[in-house]
Design an enzyme around this catalytic site. Structure first.
Site, PDB file in Angstrom:
ATOM      1  N   ARG A  52      22.675  54.705  45.182  1.00  0.00           N
ATOM      2  CA  ARG A  52      21.545  53.846  45.574  1.00  0.00           C
ATOM      3  C   ARG A  52      20.313  54.663  45.960  1.00  0.00           C
ATOM      4  O   ARG A  52      19.188  54.194  45.816  1.00  0.00           O
ATOM      5  CB  ARG A  52      21.952  52.926  46.728  1.00  0.00           C
ATOM      6  CG  ARG A  52      22.817  51.792  46.238  1.00  0.00           C
ATOM      7  CD  ARG A  52      23.114  50.817  47.337  1.00  0.00           C
ATOM      8  NE  ARG A  52      23.657  49.595  46.776  1.00  0.00           N
ATOM      9  CZ  ARG A  52      24.361  48.720  47.447  1.00  0.00           C
ATOM     10  NH1 ARG A  52      24.625  48.914  48.728  1.00  0.00           N
ATOM     11  NH2 ARG A  52      24.807  47.633  46.869  1.00  0.00           N
TER      12      ARG A  52
ATOM     13  N   LYS B  50      37.013  35.092  45.099  1.00  0.00           N
ATOM     14  CA  LYS B  50      36.547  33.756  45.481  1.00  0.00           C
ATOM     15  C   LYS B  50      35.927  32.958  44.347  1.00  0.00           C
ATOM     16  O   LYS B  50      34.903  33.342  43.786  1.00  0.00           O
ATOM     17  CB  LYS B  50      35.518  33.891  46.610  1.00  0.00           C
ATOM     18  CG  LYS B  50      36.172  34.098  47.960  1.00  0.00           C
ATOM     19  CD  LYS B  50      35.152  34.025  49.039  1.00  0.00           C
ATOM     20  CE  LYS B  50      35.553  33.008  50.097  1.00  0.00           C
ATOM     21  NZ  LYS B  50      34.511  32.832  51.081  1.00  0.00           N
TER      22      LYS B  50
ATOM     23  N   GLY C 234      29.425  45.340  44.010  1.00  0.00           N
ATOM     24  CA  GLY C 234      30.000  46.537  44.599  1.00  0.00           C
ATOM     25  C   GLY C 234      31.398  46.847  44.104  1.00  0.00           C
ATOM     26  O   GLY C 234      31.705  47.990  43.754  1.00  0.00           O
TER      27      GLY C 234
ATOM     28  N   GLY D  77      25.327  40.291  44.704  1.00  0.00           N
ATOM     29  CA  GLY D  77      24.889  38.942  45.076  1.00  0.00           C
ATOM     30  C   GLY D  77      23.567  38.590  44.414  1.00  0.00           C
ATOM     31  O   GLY D  77      23.386  37.495  43.870  1.00  0.00           O
TER      32      GLY D  77
HETATM   33  P1  AMP Z   1      34.894  39.134  45.343  1.00  0.00           P
HETATM   34  O1  AMP Z   1      34.190  39.639  46.569  1.00  0.00           O
HETATM   35  O2  AMP Z   1      35.061  37.672  45.294  1.00  0.00           O
HETATM   36  O3  AMP Z   1      34.279  39.715  44.054  1.00  0.00           O
HETATM   37  O4  AMP Z   1      36.362  39.725  45.407  1.00  0.00           O
HETATM   38  C1  AMP Z   1      36.698  41.079  45.386  1.00  0.00           C
HETATM   39  C2  AMP Z   1      38.087  41.212  45.925  1.00  0.00           C
HETATM   40  O5  AMP Z   1      38.970  40.432  45.150  1.00  0.00           O
HETATM   41  C3  AMP Z   1      38.655  42.619  45.899  1.00  0.00           C
HETATM   42  O6  AMP Z   1      38.744  43.085  47.208  1.00  0.00           O
HETATM   43  C4  AMP Z   1      40.035  42.448  45.282  1.00  0.00           C
HETATM   44  O7  AMP Z   1      41.062  43.112  45.981  1.00  0.00           O
HETATM   45  C5  AMP Z   1      40.252  40.948  45.371  1.00  0.00           C
HETATM   46  N1  AMP Z   1      41.201  40.457  44.365  1.00  0.00           N
HETATM   47  C6  AMP Z   1      41.143  40.606  43.043  1.00  0.00           C
HETATM   48  N2  AMP Z   1      42.226  40.064  42.462  1.00  0.00           N
HETATM   49  C7  AMP Z   1      42.991  39.556  43.443  1.00  0.00           C
HETATM   50  C8  AMP Z   1      44.241  38.869  43.480  1.00  0.00           C
HETATM   51  N3  AMP Z   1      44.918  38.630  42.357  1.00  0.00           N
HETATM   52  N4  AMP Z   1      44.721  38.497  44.683  1.00  0.00           N
HETATM   53  C9  AMP Z   1      44.048  38.760  45.829  1.00  0.00           C
HETATM   54  N5  AMP Z   1      42.856  39.394  45.845  1.00  0.00           N
HETATM   55  C10 AMP Z   1      42.335  39.795  44.679  1.00  0.00           C
END
Ligand code: AMP
Length: 402
Positions: free
Chosen positions: A43, A204, A360, A383
């Site tokens: 960055r 999410k 990230g 974001g």
């Molecule tokens: P996000 O901030 O929504 O992009 O999510 C990122 C996070 O999703 C990372 O910390 C991953 O460890 C988590 N993640 C990805 N796949 C899975 C899964 N199958 N089960 C639980 N967490 C997950």
């Protein structure tokens, strides 16, 4: 440009007279640190073109940034002090540091700057006024300059004092990093070379529904992986065991799949999984032979068959946008799916596809796969890039509209 985002006219750094001026630059130096040292300076490097342009013009440059989430009060571990020597090394010029960002001490430091010199101020978020977009705090910050340059792409979607507030007091525009980010994302959304593939993953569903709906108006195919895929699979009647599920998003997931189907857009979900009884690195891994997951298991990565299908889709695409990991990639045994997707993107770039990665986690995965330099564009703002693709007006840009 044919994005749905209302066209905002924003001045660019190269069109602004900065010669010998006192210039405030909002940068995003929210960099990972360990033991008081910067461990990833990406960055910081990304802001060098803007800083060099200003310094060559003899500007007196005051840098403002946030780091981490210190909740409105000073906390040593979130001090920006270690960033100054790192920037100095990269810039090849002295970088002064002041342990305040507003008030007499900081004003004296910025006021003493000579043409062609740089000052970094302490973390903006040590004051509640930053995230609260406090008018008085923004006014105090604006005293450090006569011109404001916004080059913190990763914070443009936040209405904070240093994004939405300072431009109320000073003329200004966007730096080269923000320009580069906007160009890539606008090109992808406005006039993408086809086929256009979007890959979304992460935990999410709720964070990504908006962008998914918007992307369905543009893409030819979409891959949904990671934890969010289980809500989609469940909505299709597939057993997902104890995998991540957002029950209140089942309806949205179903309507996204239906929308894709009605528009003839391929919507690819995982066809097999790596599953475990407990999410810990030493857990025994099961490769499910099909889409369904046994009642006592949790899906933590995409399976080998899915990887083949996803890689095949990536190989066909000419424009690819990727946000979010395919599994719990922070744990090495569950990182393969994410790393292989990153590698497939690097291959796609080599044969001429435009590949854009935002967020990230996806960037960390790209680094893990050692393909960071082999992609067309790695966005510094997860974001912000998602909100931009959703067609939202970013407060940090709206504030600069002329
Ligand atoms: P996000 O901030 O929504 O992009 O999510 C990122 C996070 O999703 C990372 O910390 C991953 O460890 C988590 N993640 C990805 N796949 C899975 C899964 N199958 N089960 C639980 N967490 C997950």
């Amino acid at each position: 440009m044919s994005t749905d985002r209302p066209a905002l006219k924003v001045r660019r750094l190269q069109d602004i007279d900065v010669k010998s001026k006192r210039v405030i630059v909002r940068v995003d130096y929210n960099v990972p640190m360990k033991g008081g040292k910067v461990v990833d300076n990406r960055r910081i490097r990304e802001t060098l073109p803007t800083l060099k342009h200003l310094l060559d013009a003899g500007a007196k440059v005051t840098l403002v940034s946030h780091l981490g989430r210190p909740k409105g009060k000073p906390e040593e571990k979130y001090s920006l002090r270690p960033v100054a020597p790192e920037l100095q090394k990269l810039l090849g010029r002295p970088v002064a540091f002041c342990d305040e960002c507003v008030g007499p001490k900081a004003e004296a430091a910025s006021g003493a700057l000579k043409g062609g010199s740089v000052l970094l101020l302490e973390n903006l978020r040590f004051h509640p006024g930053e995230e609260g977009d406090d008018a008085g705090f923004a006014k105090q910050l604006s005293k450090h300059g006569e011109v404001f340059i916004q080059d913190a792409f990763g914070t443009l979607h936040r209405a904070h004092a240093s994004t939405a507030g300072i431009p109320k007091h000073l003329p200004g525009g966007i730096g080269f990093l923000v320009q580069k980010e906007l160009e890539f994302l606008d090109r992808a959304m406005g006039n993408p070379e086809r086929p256009f593939l979007a890959i979304l993953g992460g935990a999410k569903v709720s964070d990504k529904i908006g962008v998914l709906l918007k992307l369905l108006e543009r893409v030819d195919s979409v891959i949904i992986g990671g934890g969010m895929a289980y809500t989609f699979l469940h909505a299709q009647g597939v057993s997902i065991g104890k995998s991540l599920l957002e029950k209140d998003k089942l309806g949205d997931a179903q309507s996204i799949v239906e929308k894709a189907y009605s528009r003839n857009i391929q919507c690819l979900l995982p066809a097999d999984h790596i599953a475990v009884k407990e999410i810990k690195p030493e857990a025994d891994r099961v490769v499910t032979q099909a889409m369904a997951i046994a009642p006592d298991l949790i899906g933590v990565d995409i399976g080998p068959h899915t990887l083949e299908i996803f890689a095949g889709e990536i190989a066909k695409a000419k424009t690819i946008f990727w946000n979010g990991p395919m599994g719990v990639f922070e744990m090495e045994p569950f990182a393969k799916g994410t790393i292989e997707v990153a590698k497939a993107l690097a291959k796609a770039t080599k044969r001429g596809a435009t590949t854009i990665v935002g967020g990230g986690d996806s960037l960390a995965a790209v680094d893990l796969a050692k393909v960071g330099t082999q992609l067309s564009h790695c966005s510094t703002g997860g974001g912000a890039s998602l909100e931009l693709l959703e067609g939202k007006v970013l407060p940090g840009l709206a504030a600069l509209a002329c």
